[in-house]
Scaffold this motif. Structure first.
Motif, PDB file in Angstrom:
ATOM      1  N   LYS A  76       0.500   2.531   7.453  1.00  0.00           N
ATOM      2  CA  LYS A  76       1.639   2.958   6.653  1.00  0.00           C
ATOM      3  C   LYS A  76       1.381   2.793   5.157  1.00  0.00           C
ATOM      4  O   LYS A  76       1.763   3.644   4.341  1.00  0.00           O
ATOM      5  CB  LYS A  76       2.890   2.163   7.054  1.00  0.00           C
ATOM      6  CG  LYS A  76       4.166   2.638   6.373  1.00  0.00           C
ATOM      7  CD  LYS A  76       5.375   1.884   6.882  1.00  0.00           C
ATOM      8  CE  LYS A  76       6.643   2.383   6.201  1.00  0.00           C
ATOM      9  NZ  LYS A  76       7.857   1.655   6.683  1.00  0.00           N
ATOM     10  N   GLU A  77       0.721   1.695   4.793  1.00  0.00           N
ATOM     11  CA  GLU A  77       0.409   1.472   3.382  1.00  0.00           C
ATOM     12  C   GLU A  77      -0.552   2.529   2.846  1.00  0.00           C
ATOM     13  O   GLU A  77      -0.427   2.967   1.697  1.00  0.00           O
ATOM     14  CB  GLU A  77      -0.172   0.070   3.188  1.00  0.00           C
ATOM     15  CG  GLU A  77       0.851  -1.044   3.372  1.00  0.00           C
ATOM     16  CD  GLU A  77       0.266  -2.412   3.072  1.00  0.00           C
ATOM     17  OE1 GLU A  77      -0.927  -2.494   2.693  1.00  0.00           O
ATOM     18  OE2 GLU A  77       1.009  -3.397   3.211  1.00  0.00           O
ATOM     19  N   GLU A  78      -1.492   2.941   3.679  1.00  0.00           N
ATOM     20  CA  GLU A  78      -2.419   3.990   3.263  1.00  0.00           C
ATOM     21  C   GLU A  78      -1.683   5.315   3.086  1.00  0.00           C
ATOM     22  O   GLU A  78      -1.958   6.068   2.153  1.00  0.00           O
ATOM     23  CB  GLU A  78      -3.552   4.133   4.269  1.00  0.00           C
ATOM     24  CG  GLU A  78      -4.547   5.241   3.944  1.00  0.00           C
ATOM     25  CD  GLU A  78      -5.236   5.095   2.592  1.00  0.00           C
ATOM     26  OE1 GLU A  78      -5.619   6.124   2.022  1.00  0.00           O
ATOM     27  OE2 GLU A  78      -5.384   3.952   2.107  1.00  0.00           O
ATOM     28  N   ARG A  79      -0.733   5.605   3.970  1.00  0.00           N
ATOM     29  CA  ARG A  79       0.053   6.829   3.814  1.00  0.00           C
ATOM     30  C   ARG A  79       0.832   6.788   2.501  1.00  0.00           C
ATOM     31  O   ARG A  79       0.943   7.794   1.795  1.00  0.00           O
ATOM     32  CB  ARG A  79       0.994   7.026   5.003  1.00  0.00           C
ATOM     33  CG  ARG A  79       0.263   7.310   6.310  1.00  0.00           C
ATOM     34  CD  ARG A  79       1.175   7.911   7.363  1.00  0.00           C
ATOM     35  NE  ARG A  79       2.287   7.049   7.745  1.00  0.00           N
ATOM     36  CZ  ARG A  79       2.212   6.082   8.647  1.00  0.00           C
ATOM     37  NH1 ARG A  79       1.052   5.840   9.268  1.00  0.00           N
ATOM     38  NH2 ARG A  79       3.278   5.359   8.964  1.00  0.00           N
ATOM     39  N   SER A  80       1.347   5.623   2.163  1.00  0.00           N
ATOM     40  CA  SER A  80       2.074   5.466   0.905  1.00  0.00           C
ATOM     41  C   SER A  80       1.149   5.679  -0.294  1.00  0.00           C
ATOM     42  O   SER A  80       1.529   6.323  -1.279  1.00  0.00           O
ATOM     43  CB  SER A  80       2.714   4.079   0.851  1.00  0.00           C
ATOM     44  OG  SER A  80       3.417   3.892  -0.351  1.00  0.00           O
ATOM     45  N   ARG A  81      -0.067   5.169  -0.207  1.00  0.00           N
ATOM     46  CA  ARG A  81      -1.035   5.356  -1.298  1.00  0.00           C
ATOM     47  C   ARG A  81      -1.373   6.836  -1.473  1.00  0.00           C
ATOM     48  O   ARG A  81      -1.551   7.319  -2.601  1.00  0.00           O
ATOM     49  CB  ARG A  81      -2.311   4.554  -1.018  1.00  0.00           C
ATOM     50  CG  ARG A  81      -2.180   3.057  -1.302  1.00  0.00           C
ATOM     51  CD  ARG A  81      -3.521   2.353  -1.296  1.00  0.00           C
ATOM     52  NE  ARG A  81      -4.076   2.248   0.040  1.00  0.00           N
ATOM     53  CZ  ARG A  81      -3.856   1.223   0.872  1.00  0.00           C
ATOM     54  NH1 ARG A  81      -3.095   0.214   0.489  1.00  0.00           N
ATOM     55  NH2 ARG A  81      -4.410   1.189   2.065  1.00  0.00           N
ATOM     56  N   ARG A  82      -1.454   7.532  -0.369  1.00  0.00           N
ATOM     57  CA  ARG A  82      -1.774   8.960  -0.449  1.00  0.00           C
ATOM     58  C   ARG A  82      -0.624   9.746  -1.071  1.00  0.00           C
ATOM     59  O   ARG A  82      -0.852  10.717  -1.801  1.00  0.00           O
ATOM     60  CB  ARG A  82      -2.147   9.488   0.941  1.00  0.00           C
ATOM     61  CG  ARG A  82      -3.432   8.856   1.445  1.00  0.00           C
ATOM     62  CD  ARG A  82      -3.903   9.393   2.774  1.00  0.00           C
ATOM     63  NE  ARG A  82      -5.121   8.698   3.201  1.00  0.00           N
ATOM     64  CZ  ARG A  82      -5.942   9.135   4.134  1.00  0.00           C
ATOM     65  NH1 ARG A  82      -5.691  10.276   4.768  1.00  0.00           N
ATOM     66  NH2 ARG A  82      -7.020   8.447   4.461  1.00  0.00           N
ATOM     67  N   ILE A  83       0.583   9.345  -0.779  1.00  0.00           N
ATOM     68  CA  ILE A  83       1.735   9.972  -1.425  1.00  0.00           C
ATOM     69  C   ILE A  83       1.684   9.725  -2.933  1.00  0.00           C
ATOM     70  O   ILE A  83       1.914  10.641  -3.738  1.00  0.00           O
ATOM     71  CB  ILE A  83       3.046   9.448  -0.806  1.00  0.00           C
ATOM     72  CG1 ILE A  83       3.218  10.033   0.603  1.00  0.00           C
ATOM     73  CG2 ILE A  83       4.255   9.789  -1.683  1.00  0.00           C
ATOM     74  CD1 ILE A  83       4.299   9.366   1.426  1.00  0.00           C
ATOM     75  N   ASP A  84       1.354   8.509  -3.329  1.00  0.00           N
ATOM     76  CA  ASP A  84       1.225   8.195  -4.752  1.00  0.00           C
ATOM     77  C   ASP A  84       0.128   9.037  -5.411  1.00  0.00           C
ATOM     78  O   ASP A  84       0.282   9.506  -6.545  1.00  0.00           O
ATOM     79  CB  ASP A  84       0.922   6.712  -4.956  1.00  0.00           C
ATOM     80  CG  ASP A  84       2.114   5.821  -4.651  1.00  0.00           C
ATOM     81  OD1 ASP A  84       3.252   6.331  -4.617  1.00  0.00           O
ATOM     82  OD2 ASP A  84       1.900   4.606  -4.429  1.00  0.00           O
ATOM     83  N   ASP A  85      -0.977   9.237  -4.697  1.00  0.00           N
ATOM     84  CA  ASP A  85      -2.058  10.053  -5.234  1.00  0.00           C
ATOM     85  C   ASP A  85      -1.616  11.500  -5.405  1.00  0.00           C
ATOM     86  O   ASP A  85      -2.002  12.175  -6.377  1.00  0.00           O
ATOM     87  CB  ASP A  85      -3.283   9.981  -4.320  1.00  0.00           C
ATOM     88  CG  ASP A  85      -4.459  10.748  -4.896  1.00  0.00           C
ATOM     89  OD1 ASP A  85      -4.919  10.403  -5.993  1.00  0.00           O
ATOM     90  OD2 ASP A  85      -4.905  11.722  -4.254  1.00  0.00           O
ATOM     91  N   ASN A  86      -0.805  11.992  -4.481  1.00  0.00           N
ATOM     92  CA  ASN A  86      -0.264  13.345  -4.620  1.00  0.00           C
ATOM     93  C   ASN A  86       0.648  13.463  -5.831  1.00  0.00           C
ATOM     94  O   ASN A  86       0.674  14.489  -6.506  1.00  0.00           O
ATOM     95  CB  ASN A  86       0.466  13.764  -3.347  1.00  0.00           C
ATOM     96  CG  ASN A  86      -0.466  14.331  -2.300  1.00  0.00           C
ATOM     97  OD1 ASN A  86      -0.667  15.539  -2.224  1.00  0.00           O
ATOM     98  ND2 ASN A  86      -1.059  13.468  -1.488  1.00  0.00           N
ATOM     99  N   LYS A  87       1.372  12.412  -6.123  1.00  0.00           N
ATOM    100  CA  LYS A  87       2.219  12.425  -7.323  1.00  0.00           C
ATOM    101  C   LYS A  87       1.362  12.477  -8.583  1.00  0.00           C
ATOM    102  O   LYS A  87       1.692  13.166  -9.550  1.00  0.00           O
ATOM    103  CB  LYS A  87       3.148  11.214  -7.328  1.00  0.00           C
ATOM    104  CG  LYS A  87       4.242  11.291  -6.253  1.00  0.00           C
ATOM    105  CD  LYS A  87       5.139  10.061  -6.272  1.00  0.00           C
ATOM    106  CE  LYS A  87       6.232  10.173  -5.221  1.00  0.00           C
ATOM    107  NZ  LYS A  87       7.107   8.965  -5.201  1.00  0.00           N
TER     108      LYS A  87
END
Length: 272
Positions: A76-87
């Motif tokens: 889940k934390e990795e998914r959150s990091r990927r969302i941040d990278d998309n931002k």
């Protein structure tokens, strides 16, 4: 069928992968190619501020930034990091002056494709409000099914359309890349279904035999894709924006970039 306007021609930067952003921008200016699609790893080599300076100095317009996406992850934390990278990718697109961020949605971390496609939807929904604030649209690019295990669980234009409609945001659209969708028996129905949501159109060709799974795209006119028919279908549904030449091919990468741009212009005029 008439050739497309040369004013719509865009160099997708991966086509000249061995060139820096500065070399690509200067090459486009020299060949009077008005658009460029910028890849993030090229921006990261020199920084966002310098990238924008180079693009502006050469009088280019940015058709898109490639890429966002890669949403699925088991953690889940990795998914959150990927969302941040998309931002961050959204911010880069806005700064570079384009309103399109191309999404390569990402492969599954395991065998559960259904769950991974749900993570893609969740990731897009998490990024959309931020994208809207920055005036950037997200373009889902379905990839050929042979890339499902390594690059994207979204493999048909039908899936991309379904996802776009499920999310239901005018800030979300689809990108039609002929290399990935030409084979689809429902292609023209799905292009019609995508009316008003098409954010990009990418061209290359599929030669037989395919020389390589990843680096297998050919110059337009060297393969089996009916590119003009697909272009006409896309235009009929309202897309008249930049046409990106996106070719991932080691032999083309290894030749002089100026030669690639000249071939690209000729093939665009003759076969697109």
């Amino acid at each position: 069928m008439a050739s497309p306007d040369m004013n719509r021609l865009s160099l997708n930067q991966i086509t000249t992968e061995n060139w820096s952003l500065k070399e690509a921008a200067e090459g486009c200016a020299g060949q009077q190619i008005p658009w460029i699609s910028v890849w993030r790893h090229k921006v990261q080599e020199i920084g966002l501020k310098e990238s924008k300076k180079i693009i502006d100095a050469n009088g280019l317009k940015v058709s898109s930034v490639c890429r966002g996406g890669m949403f699925p992850a088991a953690d889940k934390e990795e998914r959150s990091r990927r969302i941040d990278d998309n931002k961050r990718a959204v911010e880069e697109a806005a700064e570079l002056g384009t309103d399109v961020l191309v999404l390569v949605c990402g492969p599954s971390p395991d065998k559960d494709l259904i769950q991974s496609r749900e993570w893609v939807r969740e990731g897009i929904e998490a990024v959309l409000p931020f994208a809207e604030q920055h005036g950037v649209k997200l373009g889902i690019e379905p990839l050929h099914p042979m890339y499902a295990a390594g690059r994207s669980v979204i493999t048909t234009l039908g899936e991309a359309n379904q996802l776009q409609q499920q999310v239901g945001s005018s800030q979300l659209g689809v990108v039609v890349d002929v290399f990935h969708v030409w084979w689809d028996p429902f292609l023209y129905e799905e292009i019609e279904r995508a009316a008003k949501t098409i954010l990009g159109f990418h061209v290359s060709d599929w030669s037989v035999p395919l020389p390589d799974m990843f680096k297998g795209r050919s110059m337009m006119g060297e393969g089996v894709i009916d590119i003009p028919r697909i272009r006409q279908a896309v235009e009929k549904q309202g897309y008249n924006g930049p046409i990106e030449v996106e070719i991932i091919n080691q032999a083309i990468w290894d030749q002089p970039g100026e030669q690639t741009l000249k071939q690209m212009k000729e093939a665009y005029h003759t076969y697109v």
